[in-house]
Design a protein around this motif. Sequence first.
Motif, short mmCIF file in Angstrom:
data_model
loop_
_atom_site.label_atom_id
_atom_site.label_comp_id
_atom_site.label_asym_id
_atom_site.label_seq_id
_atom_site.Cartn_x
_atom_site.Cartn_y
_atom_site.Cartn_z
N ALA A 99 64.29 10.22 36.77
CA ALA A 99 65.34 9.98 37.85
C ALA A 99 64.87 8.73 38.35
CB ALA A 99 65.38 11.04 38.88
N SER A 100 63.48 8.43 38.81
CA SER A 100 63.09 7.11 39.35
C SER A 100 63.19 6.06 38.52
CB SER A 100 61.61 7.45 40.01
OG SER A 100 61.13 6.38 40.41
N LYS A 101 62.65 5.91 37.35
CA LYS A 101 62.48 5.02 36.26
C LYS A 101 64.09 4.80 35.62
CE LYS A 101 57.70 5.93 35.38
NZ LYS A 101 56.66 6.42 34.17
N ARG A 102 64.66 5.64 35.49
CA ARG A 102 66.03 5.42 34.88
C ARG A 102 67.39 5.48 36.05
NH1 ARG A 102 65.38 7.51 28.55
NH2 ARG A 102 63.19 7.13 28.59
N SER A 103 67.42 5.00 37.08
CA SER A 103 68.17 5.31 37.90
C SER A 103 69.62 4.55 37.54
CB SER A 103 67.61 4.59 39.36
OG SER A 103 67.46 3.10 39.18
N HIS A 104 69.37 3.54 36.71
CA HIS A 104 70.67 2.96 35.95
C HIS A 104 71.48 4.02 35.20
CE1 HIS A 104 67.48 2.90 32.84
NE2 HIS A 104 68.81 3.04 32.11
N LEU A 105 71.14 5.19 34.65
CA LEU A 105 71.80 6.08 33.99
C LEU A 105 73.15 6.38 34.76
CD1 LEU A 105 69.24 8.49 32.42
CD2 LEU A 105 70.44 6.53 31.52
N ARG A 106 74.11 6.67 34.04
CA ARG A 106 75.43 7.05 34.42
C ARG A 106 76.07 8.67 34.14
NH1 ARG A 106 74.42 2.07 36.05
NH2 ARG A 106 76.08 0.53 36.23
N GLY A 107 74.91 9.19 33.38
CA GLY A 107 75.14 10.59 32.83
C GLY A 107 74.09 11.13 32.18
N TYR A 108 74.14 12.44 31.95
CA TYR A 108 72.95 13.13 31.10
C TYR A 108 73.74 14.06 30.28
CZ TYR A 108 68.17 13.01 30.07
OH TYR A 108 66.89 12.93 29.35
N ILE A 109 73.37 14.24 29.09
CA ILE A 109 73.92 15.13 28.09
C ILE A 109 72.76 15.88 27.47
CG2 ILE A 109 74.86 15.95 25.92
CD1 ILE A 109 76.53 13.53 26.28
N LEU A 110 72.69 17.62 27.84
CA LEU A 110 71.37 18.22 27.88
C LEU A 110 71.76 19.34 26.87
CD1 LEU A 110 71.60 18.47 31.72
CD2 LEU A 110 69.53 17.70 30.41
N MET A 111 70.53 19.71 26.20
CA MET A 111 70.55 20.91 25.36
C MET A 111 70.69 22.31 25.98
SD MET A 111 70.16 21.81 22.09
CE MET A 111 70.34 23.44 21.67
N LYS A 112 71.83 23.06 25.36
CA LYS A 112 72.06 24.33 26.00
C LYS A 112 70.90 25.41 25.68
CE LYS A 112 75.22 28.07 25.33
NZ LYS A 112 76.22 28.85 24.70
N GLY A 113 70.72 26.13 26.92
CA GLY A 113 69.58 27.24 26.46
C GLY A 113 68.17 26.79 26.82
N SER A 114 67.74 25.54 26.65
CA SER A 114 66.51 25.21 26.66
C SER A 114 65.81 25.55 28.05
CB SER A 114 66.50 23.69 26.47
OG SER A 114 65.20 23.24 26.65
N PRO A 115 64.45 26.11 28.22
CA PRO A 115 63.84 26.18 29.28
C PRO A 115 63.55 24.79 30.16
CG PRO A 115 62.47 26.55 27.52
CD PRO A 115 63.88 26.31 26.84
N SER A 116 63.48 23.70 29.52
CA SER A 116 63.31 22.50 30.29
C SER A 116 64.71 21.68 30.43
CB SER A 116 62.51 21.53 29.41
OG SER A 116 63.08 21.26 27.94
N CYS A 117 65.65 21.78 29.41
CA CYS A 117 66.82 21.14 29.60
C CYS A 117 68.10 21.91 29.72
CB CYS A 117 66.99 20.06 28.27
SG CYS A 117 65.76 18.84 28.21
N GLY A 118 68.26 23.06 29.79
CA GLY A 118 69.38 23.89 29.95
C GLY A 118 69.74 23.83 31.42
N MET A 119 71.12 23.41 31.58
CA MET A 119 71.76 23.33 32.74
C MET A 119 71.72 24.46 33.79
SD MET A 119 74.81 20.55 32.83
CE MET A 119 75.94 21.57 33.94
#
Length: 323
Positions: A99-119
Amino acid sequence: MASTKIEMERKIPVGISSCLLGQEVRYNGGHKRSRYCQDVLADCFEFEPFCPEMAIGLGVPREPIRLVGEADEKPRALGTVDSSIDVTEPLLQSGYNLASKRSHLRGYILMKGSPSCGMERVKVYHPNGMPNTSDSGIFVRALREANPALPMEEEARLNDAVLRDNFIARVFAYDDWKNSVEADPSYHNLIQFHSRQKYLLMAHHYQGYRELGRFLAESHELPLEQAMSEYILGFMRHMTHRATRKTHTNVLMHMLGYMKKSLDTETKQELLANIEEYRLGTVPLVAPLVLLKHYLKRYGGDYICEQTYLNPYPHQLGLRNYI
Protein backbone atom coordinates in the motif's frame (compact mmCIF):
# COMPACT_ATOMS: atom_id res chain seq x y z
CA MET A 1 -17.88 -11.16 -23.45
CA ALA A 2 -16.34 -8.19 -25.25
CA SER A 3 -13.46 -8.98 -27.60
CA THR A 4 -13.04 -5.67 -29.43
CA LYS A 5 -9.57 -4.18 -29.05
CA ILE A 6 -9.64 -1.19 -26.72
CA GLU A 7 -7.39 1.73 -27.53
CA MET A 8 -6.44 3.96 -24.59
CA GLU A 9 -3.94 6.79 -24.34
CA ARG A 10 -2.82 5.49 -20.98
CA LYS A 11 -3.52 2.21 -19.24
CA ILE A 12 -4.66 2.35 -15.62
CA PRO A 13 -2.31 0.73 -13.05
CA VAL A 14 -4.09 -2.09 -11.22
CA GLY A 15 -2.65 -4.66 -8.83
CA ILE A 16 -3.45 -8.34 -9.31
CA SER A 17 -2.67 -11.66 -7.64
CA SER A 18 0.24 -13.09 -9.65
CA CYS A 19 -1.40 -16.49 -10.14
CA LEU A 20 -4.24 -14.81 -12.08
CA LEU A 21 -1.75 -13.77 -14.77
CA GLY A 22 -0.60 -17.37 -15.18
CA GLN A 23 2.46 -17.14 -12.95
CA GLU A 24 3.14 -20.51 -11.29
CA VAL A 25 3.32 -19.26 -7.73
CA ARG A 26 0.64 -21.30 -5.97
CA TYR A 27 1.58 -23.70 -3.19
CA ASN A 28 1.50 -26.65 -5.62
CA GLY A 29 3.39 -24.89 -8.40
CA GLY A 30 0.23 -24.15 -10.36
CA HIS A 31 -1.57 -20.99 -11.40
CA LYS A 32 -5.13 -19.69 -11.84
CA ARG A 33 -4.81 -17.75 -15.08
CA SER A 34 -7.78 -15.48 -15.76
CA ARG A 35 -8.67 -15.17 -19.43
CA TYR A 36 -10.90 -12.17 -18.79
CA CYS A 37 -8.12 -10.28 -17.04
CA GLN A 38 -5.46 -11.12 -19.62
CA ASP A 39 -7.55 -11.02 -22.79
CA VAL A 40 -9.93 -8.14 -22.05
CA LEU A 41 -8.99 -6.02 -19.05
CA ALA A 42 -5.32 -5.96 -20.03
CA ASP A 43 -6.34 -3.56 -22.81
CA CYS A 44 -7.41 -1.04 -20.13
CA PHE A 45 -5.29 -1.95 -17.13
CA GLU A 46 -1.52 -2.03 -16.68
CA PHE A 47 -1.42 -5.04 -14.38
CA GLU A 48 1.14 -5.11 -11.57
CA PRO A 49 1.28 -8.70 -10.24
CA PHE A 50 2.12 -9.49 -6.65
CA CYS A 51 2.18 -12.72 -4.63
CA PRO A 52 2.31 -12.14 -0.87
CA GLU A 53 3.53 -15.69 -0.13
CA MET A 54 6.43 -15.36 -2.54
CA ALA A 55 7.16 -11.86 -1.23
CA ILE A 56 7.66 -13.15 2.32
CA GLY A 57 10.01 -15.90 1.18
CA LEU A 58 7.77 -18.94 0.88
CA GLY A 59 8.94 -21.08 -2.01
CA VAL A 60 7.20 -23.12 -4.70
CA PRO A 61 6.05 -25.75 -4.01
CA ARG A 62 5.38 -25.09 -0.33
CA GLU A 63 3.28 -26.29 2.56
CA PRO A 64 -0.19 -24.75 2.23
CA ILE A 65 -1.33 -22.26 4.84
CA ARG A 66 -4.82 -21.69 6.19
CA LEU A 67 -6.61 -19.29 8.53
CA VAL A 68 -6.92 -20.56 12.09
CA GLY A 69 -8.67 -18.95 15.05
CA GLU A 70 -11.57 -18.80 17.43
CA ALA A 71 -14.82 -17.23 16.24
CA ASP A 72 -14.26 -14.04 18.27
CA GLU A 73 -10.65 -13.35 17.29
CA LYS A 74 -8.65 -12.30 14.26
CA PRO A 75 -7.44 -15.50 12.54
CA ARG A 76 -3.79 -16.27 11.96
CA ALA A 77 -2.14 -17.83 8.91
CA LEU A 78 -0.66 -21.18 9.95
CA GLY A 79 0.78 -24.18 8.14
CA THR A 80 -1.80 -26.87 7.40
CA VAL A 81 0.59 -29.67 8.44
CA ASP A 82 2.96 -27.89 10.81
CA SER A 83 0.89 -25.42 12.80
CA SER A 84 4.06 -23.91 14.28
CA ILE A 85 4.55 -22.20 10.91
CA ASP A 86 2.94 -18.78 11.50
CA VAL A 87 3.26 -16.24 8.68
CA THR A 88 0.58 -13.83 9.91
CA GLU A 89 2.84 -10.90 10.70
CA PRO A 90 4.92 -11.15 7.49
CA LEU A 91 1.72 -11.28 5.40
CA LEU A 92 0.30 -8.27 7.21
CA GLN A 93 3.53 -6.36 6.67
CA SER A 94 3.52 -7.24 2.96
CA GLY A 95 0.07 -5.65 2.68
CA TYR A 96 1.13 -2.48 4.46
CA ASN A 97 4.34 -2.30 2.40
CA LEU A 98 2.53 -2.70 -0.90
CA ALA A 99 0.00 0.00 0.00
CA SER A 100 2.87 2.35 0.80
CA LYS A 101 5.09 1.56 -2.19
CA ARG A 102 2.32 1.29 -4.79
CA SER A 103 0.03 4.14 -3.83
CA HIS A 104 -0.37 4.82 -7.57
CA LEU A 105 -2.61 1.73 -7.98
CA ARG A 106 -6.23 2.40 -8.90
CA GLY A 107 -7.58 -1.03 -8.02
CA TYR A 108 -6.72 -4.59 -7.09
CA ILE A 109 -7.97 -7.94 -8.40
CA LEU A 110 -7.59 -10.80 -5.95
CA MET A 111 -7.63 -14.59 -5.84
CA LYS A 112 -10.82 -15.98 -4.29
CA GLY A 113 -10.54 -18.17 -1.19
CA SER A 114 -6.84 -17.51 -0.61
CA PRO A 115 -5.77 -17.21 3.07
CA SER A 116 -3.65 -14.25 1.98
CA CYS A 117 -5.57 -12.68 -0.94
CA GLY A 118 -9.22 -13.70 -0.43
CA MET A 119 -11.45 -10.64 0.07
CA GLU A 120 -14.12 -12.37 2.12
CA ARG A 121 -15.64 -15.77 2.91
CA VAL A 122 -12.19 -17.36 3.34
CA LYS A 123 -12.53 -20.46 5.54
CA VAL A 124 -11.27 -20.09 9.09
CA TYR A 125 -10.51 -23.29 10.99
CA HIS A 126 -10.80 -23.87 14.73
CA PRO A 127 -7.47 -24.80 16.39
CA ASN A 128 -8.85 -28.35 16.64
CA GLY A 129 -8.95 -28.50 12.83
CA MET A 130 -12.69 -28.17 12.32
CA PRO A 131 -14.10 -25.47 10.00
CA ASN A 132 -15.15 -22.57 12.17
CA THR A 133 -16.16 -19.33 10.44
CA SER A 134 -14.92 -17.12 7.58
CA ASP A 135 -12.91 -13.93 7.19
CA SER A 136 -10.74 -12.03 4.72
CA GLY A 137 -7.18 -13.01 3.84
CA ILE A 138 -4.31 -11.62 5.92
CA PHE A 139 -2.64 -9.64 3.13
CA VAL A 140 -5.98 -8.11 2.07
CA ARG A 141 -6.80 -7.17 5.66
CA ALA A 142 -3.64 -5.04 5.82
CA LEU A 143 -4.06 -3.62 2.31
CA ARG A 144 -7.63 -2.56 3.12
CA GLU A 145 -6.58 -0.98 6.43
CA ALA A 146 -3.75 0.94 4.74
CA ASN A 147 -5.83 2.15 1.78
CA PRO A 148 -9.58 1.79 2.43
CA ALA A 149 -10.45 3.80 -0.70
CA LEU A 150 -8.74 1.35 -3.09
CA PRO A 151 -11.29 -0.57 -5.23
CA MET A 152 -10.86 -4.32 -4.71
CA GLU A 153 -12.59 -7.34 -6.19
CA GLU A 154 -12.08 -11.07 -6.47
CA GLU A 155 -11.51 -12.37 -10.00
CA ALA A 156 -14.22 -15.03 -9.68
CA ARG A 157 -16.82 -12.39 -8.80
CA LEU A 158 -16.10 -10.60 -12.09
CA ASN A 159 -18.21 -13.33 -13.71
CA ASP A 160 -21.23 -11.54 -12.23
CA ALA A 161 -22.22 -8.77 -14.69
CA VAL A 162 -23.35 -6.32 -12.00
CA LEU A 163 -20.25 -6.83 -9.84
CA ARG A 164 -18.04 -6.54 -12.93
CA ASP A 165 -19.64 -3.22 -13.86
CA ASN A 166 -19.38 -2.03 -10.26
CA PHE A 167 -15.68 -2.78 -9.88
CA ILE A 168 -14.56 -1.39 -13.24
CA ALA A 169 -16.62 1.78 -12.75
CA ARG A 170 -14.95 2.25 -9.35
CA VAL A 171 -11.48 1.81 -10.83
CA PHE A 172 -12.10 4.44 -13.51
CA ALA A 173 -13.67 6.83 -10.98
CA TYR A 174 -10.68 6.39 -8.64
CA ASP A 175 -8.35 7.05 -11.57
CA ASP A 176 -10.25 10.29 -12.24
CA TRP A 177 -9.83 11.24 -8.58
CA LYS A 178 -6.10 10.53 -8.60
CA ASN A 179 -5.52 12.51 -11.79
CA SER A 180 -7.82 15.48 -11.22
CA VAL A 181 -8.01 16.03 -7.45
CA GLU A 182 -5.13 14.27 -5.73
CA ALA A 183 -2.65 15.48 -8.36
CA ASP A 184 -3.88 19.09 -8.07
CA PRO A 185 -5.59 19.54 -4.69
CA SER A 186 -8.16 22.32 -4.39
CA TYR A 187 -11.75 22.76 -3.22
CA HIS A 188 -12.64 23.66 -6.81
CA ASN A 189 -11.28 20.38 -8.21
CA LEU A 190 -12.99 18.43 -5.43
CA ILE A 191 -16.36 19.96 -6.28
CA GLN A 192 -15.79 19.50 -10.02
CA PHE A 193 -15.09 15.81 -9.44
CA HIS A 194 -18.31 15.43 -7.49
CA SER A 195 -20.21 17.36 -10.14
CA ARG A 196 -19.26 15.04 -13.00
CA GLN A 197 -19.55 11.84 -10.92
CA LYS A 198 -22.93 12.86 -9.49
CA TYR A 199 -25.23 10.63 -11.52
CA LEU A 200 -22.91 7.64 -11.38
CA LEU A 201 -22.94 7.94 -7.59
CA MET A 202 -26.72 8.37 -7.63
CA ALA A 203 -27.08 5.10 -9.55
CA HIS A 204 -25.07 3.24 -6.94
CA HIS A 205 -26.36 4.82 -3.73
CA TYR A 206 -28.88 7.64 -3.70
CA GLN A 207 -28.49 8.20 0.04
CA GLY A 208 -24.71 8.46 -0.38
CA TYR A 209 -25.20 10.95 -3.23
CA ARG A 210 -27.24 13.20 -0.93
CA GLU A 211 -24.89 12.71 2.01
CA LEU A 212 -21.82 13.77 0.04
CA GLY A 213 -23.69 16.72 -1.42
CA ARG A 214 -24.39 17.98 2.11
CA PHE A 215 -20.80 17.30 3.11
CA LEU A 216 -19.42 19.38 0.23
CA ALA A 217 -21.73 22.28 1.08
CA GLU A 218 -19.79 22.62 4.35
CA SER A 219 -16.40 21.28 3.26
CA HIS A 220 -14.75 24.72 3.04
CA GLU A 221 -14.86 24.83 6.83
CA LEU A 222 -12.45 21.88 6.94
CA PRO A 223 -8.74 21.80 6.07
CA LEU A 224 -8.47 20.80 2.40
CA GLU A 225 -6.56 17.58 3.12
CA GLN A 226 -9.22 16.46 5.61
CA ALA A 227 -12.07 17.36 3.26
CA MET A 228 -10.47 15.37 0.44
CA SER A 229 -9.78 12.35 2.63
CA GLU A 230 -13.29 12.21 4.07
CA TYR A 231 -14.89 12.76 0.68
CA ILE A 232 -13.04 10.03 -1.25
CA LEU A 233 -13.51 7.48 1.54
CA GLY A 234 -17.24 8.22 1.52
CA PHE A 235 -17.44 8.22 -2.27
CA MET A 236 -15.69 4.88 -2.72
CA ARG A 237 -17.72 3.33 0.11
CA HIS A 238 -21.01 4.41 -1.45
CA MET A 239 -19.86 3.22 -4.87
CA THR A 240 -19.54 -0.35 -3.58
CA HIS A 241 -23.35 -0.52 -3.48
CA ARG A 242 -24.72 -2.40 -6.46
CA ALA A 243 -26.66 -0.32 -8.97
CA THR A 244 -30.04 -1.88 -9.83
CA ARG A 245 -32.59 -1.48 -12.62
CA LYS A 246 -34.56 0.72 -10.24
CA THR A 247 -31.63 3.05 -9.48
CA HIS A 248 -30.50 3.17 -13.11
CA THR A 249 -34.07 4.00 -14.16
CA ASN A 250 -34.12 6.85 -11.66
CA VAL A 251 -30.92 8.30 -13.17
CA LEU A 252 -32.19 7.90 -16.72
CA MET A 253 -35.38 9.77 -15.81
CA HIS A 254 -33.37 12.56 -14.19
CA MET A 255 -31.28 12.93 -17.33
CA LEU A 256 -34.34 12.90 -19.54
CA GLY A 257 -35.68 15.74 -17.41
CA TYR A 258 -32.88 17.99 -18.65
CA MET A 259 -34.34 17.84 -22.14
CA LYS A 260 -38.08 17.87 -21.42
CA LYS A 261 -38.52 21.39 -22.86
CA SER A 262 -36.47 20.63 -25.97
CA LEU A 263 -38.01 17.33 -27.06
CA ASP A 264 -41.25 16.94 -28.97
CA THR A 265 -43.96 14.68 -27.57
CA GLU A 266 -43.22 11.76 -29.89
CA THR A 267 -39.52 11.70 -29.01
CA LYS A 268 -40.28 11.93 -25.29
CA GLN A 269 -42.66 8.99 -25.56
CA GLU A 270 -40.05 6.96 -27.44
CA LEU A 271 -37.46 7.61 -24.72
CA LEU A 272 -39.92 6.91 -21.91
CA ALA A 273 -40.96 3.64 -23.55
CA ASN A 274 -37.32 2.60 -23.94
CA ILE A 275 -36.56 3.39 -20.30
CA GLU A 276 -39.66 1.46 -19.22
CA GLU A 277 -38.55 -1.57 -21.26
CA TYR A 278 -35.24 -1.44 -19.42
CA ARG A 279 -36.96 -1.13 -16.02
CA LEU A 280 -39.06 -4.20 -16.78
CA GLY A 281 -36.00 -6.21 -17.81
CA THR A 282 -36.88 -6.49 -21.50
CA VAL A 283 -33.71 -4.78 -22.74
CA PRO A 284 -30.23 -4.15 -21.24
CA LEU A 285 -29.08 -0.75 -19.98
CA VAL A 286 -27.23 0.01 -23.21
CA ALA A 287 -30.55 0.30 -25.10
CA PRO A 288 -32.02 3.39 -23.39
CA LEU A 289 -28.53 4.86 -22.93
CA VAL A 290 -27.71 4.88 -26.64
CA LEU A 291 -30.97 6.69 -27.38
CA LEU A 292 -30.56 9.09 -24.48
CA LYS A 293 -26.98 9.98 -25.44
CA HIS A 294 -28.11 10.63 -29.01
CA TYR A 295 -30.53 13.34 -27.88
CA LEU A 296 -28.28 14.69 -25.14
CA LYS A 297 -25.71 15.54 -27.82
CA ARG A 298 -28.32 17.74 -29.47
CA TYR A 299 -30.19 19.19 -26.53
CA GLY A 300 -28.14 18.61 -23.38
CA GLY A 301 -25.90 21.24 -21.84
CA ASP A 302 -22.27 20.82 -20.81
CA TYR A 303 -23.13 19.77 -17.25
CA ILE A 304 -25.29 16.81 -18.23
CA CYS A 305 -23.16 15.75 -21.21
CA GLU A 306 -20.02 15.62 -19.04
CA GLN A 307 -21.54 13.18 -16.55
CA THR A 308 -19.30 10.12 -16.23
CA TYR A 309 -22.46 8.02 -15.86
CA LEU A 310 -22.84 8.24 -19.65
CA ASN A 311 -19.36 6.78 -20.25
CA PRO A 312 -17.88 5.46 -16.98
CA TYR A 313 -15.41 3.23 -18.88
CA PRO A 314 -14.60 2.36 -22.53
CA HIS A 315 -17.79 1.30 -24.29
CA GLN A 316 -15.88 -1.50 -26.05
CA LEU A 317 -15.94 -3.46 -22.78
CA GLY A 318 -19.63 -3.98 -23.46
CA LEU A 319 -20.45 -4.14 -19.75
CA ARG A 320 -23.82 -2.43 -20.09
CA ASN A 321 -24.94 -5.04 -22.61
CA TYR A 322 -25.32 -7.43 -19.68
CA ILE A 323 -27.04 -5.34 -16.98
